[in-house]
Write an enzyme that holds these catalytic residues in place. Structure first.
Site, PDB file in Angstrom:
ATOM      1  N   LYS A  74     -15.187 -30.122 125.876  1.00 17.34           N
ATOM      2  CA  LYS A  74     -14.331 -31.071 125.151  1.00 17.34           C
ATOM      3  C   LYS A  74     -12.925 -31.083 125.750  1.00 17.34           C
ATOM      4  CE  LYS A  74     -13.095 -32.088 120.274  1.00 17.34           C
ATOM      5  NZ  LYS A  74     -13.255 -31.616 118.874  1.00 17.34           N
ATOM      6  N   SER A 149     -15.116 -34.951 115.642  1.00 16.85           N
ATOM      7  CA  SER A 149     -14.367 -35.438 116.777  1.00 16.85           C
ATOM      8  C   SER A 149     -14.950 -35.031 118.122  1.00 16.85           C
ATOM      9  CB  SER A 149     -12.924 -34.934 116.688  1.00 16.85           C
ATOM     10  OG  SER A 149     -12.890 -33.519 116.808  1.00 16.85           O
ATOM     11  N   SER A 173     -16.069 -30.992 113.077  1.00 19.39           N
ATOM     12  CA  SER A 173     -16.210 -31.732 114.331  1.00 19.39           C
ATOM     13  C   SER A 173     -17.242 -31.217 115.320  1.00 19.39           C
ATOM     14  CB  SER A 173     -14.865 -31.821 115.033  1.00 19.39           C
ATOM     15  OG  SER A 173     -14.063 -32.746 114.357  1.00 19.39           O
TER      16      SER A 173
HETATM   17  N1  GLN Z   1     -13.016 -35.247 110.509  1.00 15.13           N
HETATM   18  C1  GLN Z   1     -12.107 -34.199 110.197  1.00 15.13           C
HETATM   19  C2  GLN Z   1     -10.706 -34.648 110.519  1.00 15.13           C
HETATM   20  O1  GLN Z   1     -10.550 -35.753 110.887  1.00 15.13           O
HETATM   21  C3  GLN Z   1     -12.457 -32.948 110.943  1.00 15.13           C
HETATM   22  C4  GLN Z   1     -12.112 -33.034 112.372  1.00 15.13           C
HETATM   23  C5  GLN Z   1     -12.325 -31.753 113.121  1.00 15.13           C
HETATM   24  O2  GLN Z   1     -13.103 -30.903 112.701  1.00 15.13           O
HETATM   25  N2  GLN Z   1     -11.638 -31.631 114.241  1.00 15.13           N
HETATM   26  O3  GLN Z   1      -9.764 -33.937 110.416  1.00 15.13           O
END
Ligand code: GLN
Length: 502
Positions: A74, A149, A173
């Site tokens: 990532k 994400s 995410s």
């Molecule tokens: N969807 C959640 C957010 O937008 C979690 C994102 C994540 O785990 N990086 O914060």
């Protein structure tokens, strides 16, 4: 067999060299990328030289499970010399001067990093539509999101380009995109994997972890990357895990009715109400029943405070993000606005750099977090959210006194269409409803496939267990893979080798 197992066997039997494999993998990634947009950078030269090194080690008789296996990382995890944009225009020109601890460890284990994957900007999102570099598409249906994400990492694996990738999970995410792409994704216990070299979003929640084609691959990655790191103040003083060989040895010896005997599984029926798609609920209840038939005891274990997790998470995560992201001012770090001129004030320069460099979701979180932390409001918001966080952990601790695992669907729906939720931040936030509570509690959680929804798209089941019990967690996933895969209950992803071994 999973793609990982096929590749590993082919490498050991010298049917393919790691170098050829890396070449094919890069070629396949390049063909798929115009459509999927899962990769932001390819590491052609570095991957091939790492692969040649892996070939030498294999020739010398080494047999580590990750030797020569291609992987993706990532784009918020640093690799010296590679880009690390975190999906943001703010870091468009940044190249890492050092590598994350997890990257060093995976490379030392022989993994071949072929590229950096697309992501929601700074990890903020649930669909991968918040990337400054365009949305990622789900390989199962290109009109749908891959989840976020870590959507680029999940799409890279689900498209058969690589058998494994690293993601990061602040509130879901890793697990959420793994579920929407039919993969296994593990959020380790907070502190299990070093955060050194991870671009910070919300430091008390961020964890790096694997997304892969099976629990075996996830175990091999965890073994290679876990363990204490003095450079991360929140890294736990624990040995690295040693799970892969135990899972690999697990074979089918038990009658179907005893596979899960002795295992106690808890769930909270109140989580399955409004907002959860009918096919998700149905598939989840069938999964519970499968476990019962396999001898498990399934109990109701309420998590009364989990319903506050969305509010608590978005306050805590946004507050920490507003602090972490304050360093990107366009002065020492990050994108600098073109509007910079002799006449512009310092304030103008910072404001225009941040307004142009950050996307709308990141700006929304910074505003929310700055507000929540401001004097006079701190006690009402951040402090209160921190107290709720403790209550949620207490709920898990009491549930996990009676059961081994706490389970739920990973997501309330299958992958939604691109654009479907972008107009409403709240609708998007709700897709994290199942993954937020355990992130707040710092507990390990895994998502693995539990079949298909009525639209033919993959669904995931989430399993949470006590801190530091990843071995038990992955063993449970492996049992499911070994005993349930060919009963067509689980979609077996990556059965085809994507042309990598043709
Ligand atoms: N969807 C959640 C957010 O937008 C979690 C994102 C994540 O785990 N990086 O914060």
């Amino acid at each position: 067999m999973s793609l990982f197992q096929n590749l590993r066997q082919a490498l050991i039997e010298k049917k393919i060299s790691a170098e050829t494999l890396a070449q094919r993998c890069l070629a396949l990634a390049r063909t798929r990328n115009p459509k999927l947009n899962s990769f932001l950078e390819f590491r052609e030269t570095e991957a091939l030289s790492d692969a040649r090194l892996a070939d030498l080690r294999i020739a010398a008789g080494e047999r580590g499970p990750l030797l020569g296996i291609p992987m993706a990382i990532k784009d918020n995890i640093l690799i010296e010399g590679s880009q690390a944009s975190a999906g943001s225009k703010m870091l468009a020109k940044y190249r890492a001067q050092y590598s994350a601890t997890v990257v060093d460890r995976l490379r030392a284990a022989g993994a071949v990093i072929v590229g950096k994957t697309n992501m929601d900007e700074f990890g903020m999102g649930s669909s991968n539509e918040n990337s400054a570099y365009g949305a990622v598409r789900n390989p199962w249906n290109e009109d749908c999101v891959p989840g976020g994400s870590s959507g680029g990492s999940a799409a890279a694996v689900a498209s058969g380009v690589v058998p494994m990738a690293l993601g990061s999970d602040t509130g879901g995410s890793i697990r959420q995109p793994a579920a929407l792409c039919g993969l296994v994704g593990l959020r380790p216990t907070y502190g299990r994997l070093s955060r050194w070299g991870l671009i910070a979003f919300a430091s008390s929640l961020d964890q790096i972890g694997p997304i892969a084609d099976s629990s075996l691959t996830v175990a091999a990655m965890l073994d290679a990357s876990s363990g204490f790191d003095p450079r991360d103040a929140t890294s736990a003083k624990k040995e690295g895990t040693d799970i892969f060989s135990k899972l690999e040895a697990l074979s089918k010896t038990l009658p179907a009715s005893e596979v899960f005997s002795g295992i106690k599984i808890g769930f909270d029926p109140s989580q399955l109400g409004d907002g959860v798609d009918e096919s998700v609920r149905a598939r989840f209840l069938e999964t519970l029943n499968d476990w019962r038939l396999g001898g498990a005891e399934v109990l109701e274990t309420p998590l009364p405070n989990a319903k506050h997790s969305l509010a608590a998470y978005y306050l805590i995560a946004s507050s920490e993000a507003s602090s972490n992201l304050s360093r990107y001012s366009g002065l020492l770090q990050g994108y600098r606005s073109e509007k910079f001129s002799r006449e512009a004030s310092l304030q103008d320069l910072v404001a225009s750099s941040r307004s142009e460099g950050f996307g709308p979701e990141v700006q929304r979180r910074i505003l929310l977090g700055t507000f929540a932390l401001s004097s006079g409001y701190y006690d009402a918001y951040y402090k209160r959210a921190a107290q709720v966080r403790r209550l949620i952990l207490n709920d898990y601790l009491s549930a996990l006194k009676t059961v081994d695992f706490f389970v739920s669907p990973t997501t309330p729906s299958t992958a939604f269409r691109l654009g479907e939720k972008s107009a409403s931040p709240l609708a998007m936030y709700l897709s994290d409803i199942f993954t937020l509570p355990s992130a707040l509690a710092g507990l390990p959680g895994v998502s693995f496939p539990m079949g298909l929804g009525s639209d033919g798209m993959p669904l995931g089941v989430q399993v949470i267990s006590a801190a530091w019990s990843e071995e038990k967690l992955l063993n449970f996933v492996r049992l499911n893979e070994v005993y349930r895969a060919e009963s067509s209950v689980l979609p077996v992803t990556n059965q085809n080798n994507g042309g990598l071994l043709s």
